[in-house]
Design a protein around this motif. Structure first.
Motif, PDB file in Angstrom:
ATOM      1  N   VAL A  97       0.848  -1.189   0.000  1.00  0.00           N
ATOM      2  CA  VAL A  97       0.000   0.000   0.000  1.00  0.00           C
ATOM      3  C   VAL A  97       0.889   1.246   0.000  1.00  0.00           C
ATOM      4  CG1 VAL A  97      -1.852  -1.191   1.218  1.00  0.00           C
ATOM      5  CG2 VAL A  97      -0.108   0.050   2.533  1.00  0.00           C
ATOM      6  N   ARG A  98       0.273   2.413  -0.098  1.00  0.00           N
ATOM      7  CA  ARG A  98       1.027   3.647   0.071  1.00  0.00           C
ATOM      8  C   ARG A  98       1.614   3.678   1.482  1.00  0.00           C
ATOM      9  NH1 ARG A  98       0.284   8.125  -2.980  1.00  0.00           N
ATOM     10  NH2 ARG A  98       0.381   9.437  -1.109  1.00  0.00           N
ATOM     11  N   PHE A  99       2.820   4.194   1.626  1.00  0.00           N
ATOM     12  CA  PHE A  99       3.461   4.240   2.929  1.00  0.00           C
ATOM     13  C   PHE A  99       2.555   4.885   3.971  1.00  0.00           C
ATOM     14  CE2 PHE A  99       5.871   6.566   6.134  1.00  0.00           C
ATOM     15  CZ  PHE A  99       6.637   5.542   6.682  1.00  0.00           C
ATOM     16  N   GLU A 100       1.870   5.942   3.586  1.00  0.00           N
ATOM     17  CA  GLU A 100       1.013   6.670   4.532  1.00  0.00           C
ATOM     18  C   GLU A 100      -0.150   5.824   5.042  1.00  0.00           C
ATOM     19  OE1 GLU A 100       2.644   9.694   1.523  1.00  0.00           O
ATOM     20  OE2 GLU A 100       1.969   7.606   1.553  1.00  0.00           O
ATOM     21  N   SER A 101      -0.469   4.737   4.326  1.00  0.00           N
ATOM     22  CA  SER A 101      -1.613   3.901   4.708  1.00  0.00           C
ATOM     23  C   SER A 101      -1.249   2.757   5.641  1.00  0.00           C
ATOM     24  CB  SER A 101      -2.275   3.328   3.445  1.00  0.00           C
ATOM     25  OG  SER A 101      -2.740   4.354   2.605  1.00  0.00           O
ATOM     26  N   HIS A 102       0.060   2.572   5.908  1.00  0.00           N
ATOM     27  CA  HIS A 102       0.429   1.396   6.707  1.00  0.00           C
ATOM     28  C   HIS A 102      -0.157   1.404   8.118  1.00  0.00           C
ATOM     29  CE1 HIS A 102       3.819   3.850   8.391  1.00  0.00           C
ATOM     30  NE2 HIS A 102       3.672   3.060   9.422  1.00  0.00           N
ATOM     31  N   PRO A 103      -0.323   2.574   8.797  1.00  0.00           N
ATOM     32  CA  PRO A 103      -0.927   2.510  10.138  1.00  0.00           C
ATOM     33  C   PRO A 103      -2.373   1.991  10.115  1.00  0.00           C
ATOM     34  CG  PRO A 103       0.204   4.602   9.811  1.00  0.00           C
ATOM     35  CD  PRO A 103       0.089   3.953   8.468  1.00  0.00           C
ATOM     36  N   ASP A 104      -3.098   2.290   9.037  1.00  0.00           N
ATOM     37  CA  ASP A 104      -4.482   1.812   8.933  1.00  0.00           C
ATOM     38  C   ASP A 104      -4.521   0.300   8.778  1.00  0.00           C
ATOM     39  OD1 ASP A 104      -5.488   4.448   9.044  1.00  0.00           O
ATOM     40  OD2 ASP A 104      -5.181   4.700   6.888  1.00  0.00           O
ATOM     41  N   VAL A 105      -3.600  -0.251   7.994  1.00  0.00           N
ATOM     42  CA  VAL A 105      -3.535  -1.705   7.846  1.00  0.00           C
ATOM     43  C   VAL A 105      -3.157  -2.348   9.173  1.00  0.00           C
ATOM     44  CG1 VAL A 105      -2.396  -3.626   6.673  1.00  0.00           C
ATOM     45  CG2 VAL A 105      -2.934  -1.524   5.405  1.00  0.00           C
ATOM     46  N   ALA A 106      -2.220  -1.731   9.888  1.00  0.00           N
ATOM     47  CA  ALA A 106      -1.753  -2.289  11.162  1.00  0.00           C
ATOM     48  C   ALA A 106      -2.881  -2.413  12.186  1.00  0.00           C
ATOM     49  CB  ALA A 106      -0.627  -1.433  11.726  1.00  0.00           C
ATOM     50  N   LYS A 107      -3.907  -1.574  12.056  1.00  0.00           N
ATOM     51  CA  LYS A 107      -5.027  -1.617  12.996  1.00  0.00           C
ATOM     52  C   LYS A 107      -5.935  -2.826  12.783  1.00  0.00           C
ATOM     53  CE  LYS A 107      -5.205   3.438  13.400  1.00  0.00           C
ATOM     54  NZ  LYS A 107      -5.970   4.662  13.013  1.00  0.00           N
ATOM     55  N   ALA A 108      -5.706  -3.563  11.697  1.00  0.00           N
ATOM     56  CA  ALA A 108      -6.558  -4.715  11.404  1.00  0.00           C
ATOM     57  C   ALA A 108      -6.412  -5.822  12.433  1.00  0.00           C
ATOM     58  CB  ALA A 108      -6.255  -5.254  10.009  1.00  0.00           C
ATOM     59  N   LEU A 109      -5.265  -5.846  13.137  1.00  0.00           N
ATOM     60  CA  LEU A 109      -5.048  -6.825  14.201  1.00  0.00           C
ATOM     61  C   LEU A 109      -4.478  -6.114  15.422  1.00  0.00           C
ATOM     62  CD1 LEU A 109      -3.378  -9.888  12.389  1.00  0.00           C
ATOM     63  CD2 LEU A 109      -5.710  -9.749  13.284  1.00  0.00           C
ATOM     64  N   PRO A 110      -4.868  -6.528  16.636  1.00  0.00           N
ATOM     65  CA  PRO A 110      -4.289  -5.912  17.830  1.00  0.00           C
ATOM     66  C   PRO A 110      -2.849  -6.341  18.063  1.00  0.00           C
ATOM     67  CG  PRO A 110      -5.776  -7.690  18.444  1.00  0.00           C
ATOM     68  CD  PRO A 110      -5.927  -7.501  16.964  1.00  0.00           C
ATOM     69  N   ASN A 111      -2.496  -7.513  17.530  1.00  0.00           N
ATOM     70  CA  ASN A 111      -1.133  -8.026  17.692  1.00  0.00           C
ATOM     71  C   ASN A 111      -0.799  -8.904  16.492  1.00  0.00           C
ATOM     72  OD1 ASN A 111       1.072  -9.935  18.640  1.00  0.00           O
ATOM     73  ND2 ASN A 111       0.943  -8.567  20.405  1.00  0.00           N
ATOM     74  N   TRP A 112       0.409  -8.719  15.943  1.00  0.00           N
ATOM     75  CA  TRP A 112       0.811  -9.430  14.738  1.00  0.00           C
ATOM     76  C   TRP A 112       1.800 -10.550  15.046  1.00  0.00           C
ATOM     77  CZ3 TRP A 112      -1.036  -8.130   9.800  1.00  0.00           C
ATOM     78  CH2 TRP A 112      -1.898  -7.038   9.791  1.00  0.00           C
ATOM     79  N   GLN A 113       1.789 -11.019  16.286  1.00  0.00           N
ATOM     80  CA  GLN A 113       2.704 -12.079  16.682  1.00  0.00           C
ATOM     81  C   GLN A 113       2.509 -13.321  15.811  1.00  0.00           C
ATOM     82  OE1 GLN A 113       2.549 -12.988  20.831  1.00  0.00           O
ATOM     83  NE2 GLN A 113       4.240 -14.433  20.760  1.00  0.00           N
ATOM     84  N   GLY A 114       3.614 -13.929  15.406  1.00  0.00           N
ATOM     85  CA  GLY A 114       3.552 -15.125  14.589  1.00  0.00           C
ATOM     86  C   GLY A 114       3.451 -14.850  13.100  1.00  0.00           C
ATOM     87  N   LYS A 115       3.417 -13.578  12.732  1.00  0.00           N
ATOM     88  CA  LYS A 115       3.285 -13.216  11.323  1.00  0.00           C
ATOM     89  C   LYS A 115       4.537 -12.485  10.835  1.00  0.00           C
ATOM     90  CE  LYS A 115      -1.721 -12.998  11.585  1.00  0.00           C
ATOM     91  NZ  LYS A 115      -1.905 -14.278  10.860  1.00  0.00           N
TER      92      LYS A 115
END
Length: 207
Positions: A74-92
């Motif tokens: 995605v656009r760099f500016e959009s990465h925080p919005d994608v990050a909100k899709a999960l509370p924790n990205w452990q194991g990924k």
């Protein structure tokens, strides 16, 4: 990321613009299934996915983030919005394909762009990679002139870099590890009006 021998990793691409579609073509060439997602309804880009190959599976964002390995296209500016899709990205493992070109350096807080993205994906393992080639080149068969196109990888987690290196090999590329995000990551990042030294370098490795 450890995987049992009888369970293959699952893959997803978030973002289905020019870069996302170029990555999808790489997976389709090798017959590897990958989910693709945007913030839009999957039906809106299903025909584009089908045109690339049956291995390209349109998905919702919620479905895509269940994958083991996620390409952030995605656009760099959009990465925080994608990050909100999960509370924790452990194991990924997150492969950061973004470029922060045009983003003022002060907005990065003095950090390499990959470091900033890594902070957003709490608990995940981040690999900066596949971002140094333009979409037109990335979407082509990496087997050229008797060699293989190089993809640069930088990560603070060596096991994650090794994992994505193996995937790059499976996709037909020649992976080159550059070290950590604060060292190698600087060579393949963009910020402000500056491109990293290795961005847009169409290098081919000969065996």
């Amino acid at each position: 990321m450890s995987k049992s021998e009888n369970k293959a990793a699952s893959y997803a691409i978030i973002g289905f613009g020019k870069i996302g579609q170029a990555l999808a073509k790489a997976f389709a060439r090798k017959g590897i299934k990958v989910s693709v997602a945007t913030t839009r309804d999957p039906e809106s880009f299903a025909s584009d996915a089908a045109a690339i190959g049956s291995e390209i599976i349109p998905a919702t964002l919620a479905e895509a983030v269940t994958a083991d390995v996620i390409f952030l296209a995605v656009r760099f500016e959009s990465h925080p919005d994608v990050a909100k899709a999960l509370p924790n990205w452990q194991g990924k493992t997150i492969v950061d394909v973004t470029n922060a070109y045009g983003v003022p350096p002060e907005k990065l807080g003095g950090l390499p762009s990959g470091k900033l993205v890594a902070q957003a994906f709490t608990g995940g393992k981040l690999v900066k990679g596949f971002n140094h080639l333009g979409a037109a080149i990335l979407g082509q068969d990496p087997a050229v002139h008797g060699g293989r196109r190089v993809v640069f990888l930088a990560s603070d987690d060596d096991s994650a870099a090794t994992e994505i290196g193996a995937l790059a090999e499976n996709l037909g590329f020649a992976p080159v590890k550059l070290g950590g995000l604060s060292e190698g990551g600087l060579l393949v990042q963009a910020h402000g009006n500056t491109w990293g030294k290795l961005i847009f370098q169409d290098l081919v490795k000969f065996n």
